[in-house]
Design a protein around this motif. Sequence first.
Motif, mmCIF file in Angstrom:
data_model
loop_
_atom_site.group_PDB
_atom_site.id
_atom_site.type_symbol
_atom_site.label_atom_id
_atom_site.label_comp_id
_atom_site.label_asym_id
_atom_site.label_seq_id
_atom_site.Cartn_x
_atom_site.Cartn_y
_atom_site.Cartn_z
ATOM 1 N N ALA A 6 0.829 -1.208 0.000
ATOM 2 C CA ALA A 6 0.000 0.000 0.000
ATOM 3 C C ALA A 6 0.863 1.257 0.000
ATOM 4 C CB ALA A 6 -0.932 -0.015 1.211
ATOM 5 N N VAL A 7 1.925 1.263 0.800
ATOM 6 C CA VAL A 7 2.807 2.430 0.869
ATOM 7 C C VAL A 7 3.506 2.632 -0.465
ATOM 8 C CG1 VAL A 7 4.926 3.312 1.924
ATOM 9 C CG2 VAL A 7 3.124 2.368 3.363
ATOM 10 N N ARG A 8 4.012 1.563 -1.060
ATOM 11 C CA ARG A 8 4.710 1.679 -2.357
ATOM 12 C C ARG A 8 3.775 2.202 -3.444
ATOM 13 N NH1 ARG A 8 9.688 0.072 -3.014
ATOM 14 N NH2 ARG A 8 10.645 -1.118 -1.346
ATOM 15 N N ARG A 9 2.548 1.700 -3.479
ATOM 16 C CA ARG A 9 1.604 2.185 -4.489
ATOM 17 C C ARG A 9 1.323 3.669 -4.289
ATOM 18 N NH1 ARG A 9 -2.645 -2.814 -4.729
ATOM 19 N NH2 ARG A 9 -1.374 -4.127 -6.062
ATOM 20 N N ARG A 10 1.122 4.067 -3.048
ATOM 21 C CA ARG A 10 0.822 5.469 -2.768
ATOM 22 C C ARG A 10 1.980 6.367 -3.187
ATOM 23 N NH1 ARG A 10 1.390 7.992 2.906
ATOM 24 N NH2 ARG A 10 1.116 10.166 2.372
ATOM 25 N N ILE A 11 3.186 6.011 -2.774
ATOM 26 C CA ILE A 11 4.357 6.846 -3.062
ATOM 27 C C ILE A 11 4.678 6.835 -4.552
ATOM 28 C CG2 ILE A 11 6.825 7.138 -2.624
ATOM 29 C CD1 ILE A 11 5.021 7.920 -0.286
ATOM 30 N N GLN A 12 4.615 5.680 -5.203
ATOM 31 C CA GLN A 12 4.952 5.616 -6.618
ATOM 32 C C GLN A 12 3.894 6.262 -7.500
ATOM 33 O OE1 GLN A 12 5.855 1.463 -7.160
ATOM 34 N NE2 GLN A 12 7.923 1.708 -6.341
ATOM 35 N N GLY A 13 2.692 6.462 -6.975
ATOM 36 C CA GLY A 13 1.695 7.227 -7.701
ATOM 37 C C GLY A 13 1.999 8.714 -7.682
ATOM 38 N N ILE A 14 2.723 9.155 -6.687
ATOM 39 C CA ILE A 14 3.082 10.574 -6.554
ATOM 40 C C ILE A 14 4.466 10.830 -7.134
ATOM 41 C CG2 ILE A 14 3.522 12.424 -4.895
ATOM 42 C CD1 ILE A 14 1.467 10.962 -3.058
ATOM 43 N N TYR A 15 5.446 10.051 -6.708
ATOM 44 C CA TYR A 15 6.827 10.182 -7.199
ATOM 45 C C TYR A 15 6.979 9.262 -8.408
ATOM 46 C CZ TYR A 15 8.142 12.720 -2.991
ATOM 47 O OH TYR A 15 8.259 13.656 -1.992
ATOM 48 N N ASN A 16 6.536 9.727 -9.567
ATOM 49 C CA ASN A 16 6.477 8.865 -10.744
ATOM 50 C C ASN A 16 7.310 9.386 -11.902
ATOM 51 O OD1 ASN A 16 4.904 11.041 -11.373
ATOM 52 N ND2 ASN A 16 2.981 9.904 -11.510
ATOM 53 N N LYS A 17 8.401 10.052 -11.602
ATOM 54 C CA LYS A 17 9.272 10.543 -12.668
ATOM 55 C C LYS A 17 10.080 9.387 -13.254
ATOM 56 C CE LYS A 17 9.886 15.270 -11.082
ATOM 57 N NZ LYS A 17 10.876 16.284 -10.688
ATOM 58 N N ARG A 18 10.529 9.580 -14.493
ATOM 59 C CA ARG A 18 11.337 8.573 -15.175
ATOM 60 C C ARG A 18 12.747 9.103 -15.403
ATOM 61 N NH1 ARG A 18 7.372 6.358 -19.862
ATOM 62 N NH2 ARG A 18 5.664 5.754 -18.514
ATOM 63 N N GLU A 19 13.596 8.220 -15.893
ATOM 64 C CA GLU A 19 14.988 8.588 -16.121
ATOM 65 C C GLU A 19 15.119 9.728 -17.131
ATOM 66 O OE1 GLU A 19 19.216 6.519 -17.449
ATOM 67 O OE2 GLU A 19 17.464 5.270 -17.086
ATOM 68 N N GLU A 20 14.259 9.748 -18.148
ATOM 69 C CA GLU A 20 14.364 10.807 -19.157
ATOM 70 C C GLU A 20 13.938 12.173 -18.622
ATOM 71 O OE1 GLU A 20 10.533 8.466 -20.110
ATOM 72 O OE2 GLU A 20 12.612 7.906 -19.931
ATOM 73 N N ASP A 21 13.331 12.224 -17.438
ATOM 74 C CA ASP A 21 12.940 13.496 -16.829
ATOM 75 C C ASP A 21 14.111 14.184 -16.117
ATOM 76 O OD1 ASP A 21 10.349 13.052 -17.689
ATOM 77 O OD2 ASP A 21 9.755 12.070 -15.817
ATOM 78 N N PHE A 22 15.260 13.533 -16.056
ATOM 79 C CA PHE A 22 16.411 14.067 -15.330
ATOM 80 C C PHE A 22 17.569 14.349 -16.287
ATOM 81 C CE2 PHE A 22 13.949 11.765 -12.221
ATOM 82 C CZ PHE A 22 13.987 12.598 -11.119
ATOM 83 N N PRO A 23 18.386 15.344 -15.941
ATOM 84 C CA PRO A 23 19.516 15.682 -16.812
ATOM 85 C C PRO A 23 20.624 14.632 -16.801
ATOM 86 C CG PRO A 23 19.493 17.118 -14.891
ATOM 87 C CD PRO A 23 18.245 16.298 -14.835
ATOM 88 N N SER A 24 20.747 13.906 -15.683
ATOM 89 C CA SER A 24 21.819 12.906 -15.625
ATOM 90 C C SER A 24 21.334 11.671 -14.875
ATOM 91 C CB SER A 24 23.051 13.481 -14.922
ATOM 92 O OG SER A 24 22.792 13.681 -13.549
ATOM 93 N N LEU A 25 22.043 10.591 -15.071
ATOM 94 C CA LEU A 25 21.725 9.342 -14.392
ATOM 95 C C LEU A 25 21.929 9.486 -12.889
ATOM 96 C CD1 LEU A 25 20.927 6.362 -14.602
ATOM 97 C CD2 LEU A 25 23.345 5.827 -14.953
#
Length: 188
Positions: A6-25
């Motif tokens: 339940a905690v993982r689903r809740r957090i991953q629904g909010i913090y759902n950025k992907r690698e391409e959303d960031f300038p670097s790895l």
Amino acid sequence: MNKEIAVRRRIQGIYNKREEDFPSLRDYNDYLEEVEDMIFGLIEGVDVAKIDEKISRYQQENFEAILASRARRAEEQAAALRAEKRLLAGGGGAAAAASGEPAASVALQNTASQAPSGQYAPTMLLQPRPSGQPVPLGAPSLLNGNGEPEDEESRRLREERGVKAGGWTPELGRRRAYEESFNSIWVN
């Protein structure tokens, strides 16, 4: 276990950025580490109020980005479902053969631009159902490992070895029968 899910689903629904959303790895890995730290804290009950406040603040600041990411995920799932339906219906095979790519990837590329937002679709491609008569489990094999017909002696040896490999011996069965018979005797 249910609490963690339940905690993982809740957090991953909010913090759902992907690698391409960031300038670097490195930035992306830092983001993932921060998310995992928050999940751990919520599961273990460490600084829950502080973490909840941080989540609320992030959710308010990034509301539009969260919605956009959810919509993008829904579009990709819908495209995958359409690609799966097209593959099962027989479409996409000619395009795949011409391009040298797998049919699923060609169908997925063709449908990605046509995806309506907000639809749910499973992410995995279903395998077609097998046709023909099913073979019952534990059916005796008429052929040995070399594809030759099996005679009675080799079948008996194979069964004995299989039973011994499972840890059973005839002595074990006899011992159990004796124990059960003696345990059922009543003495006054």
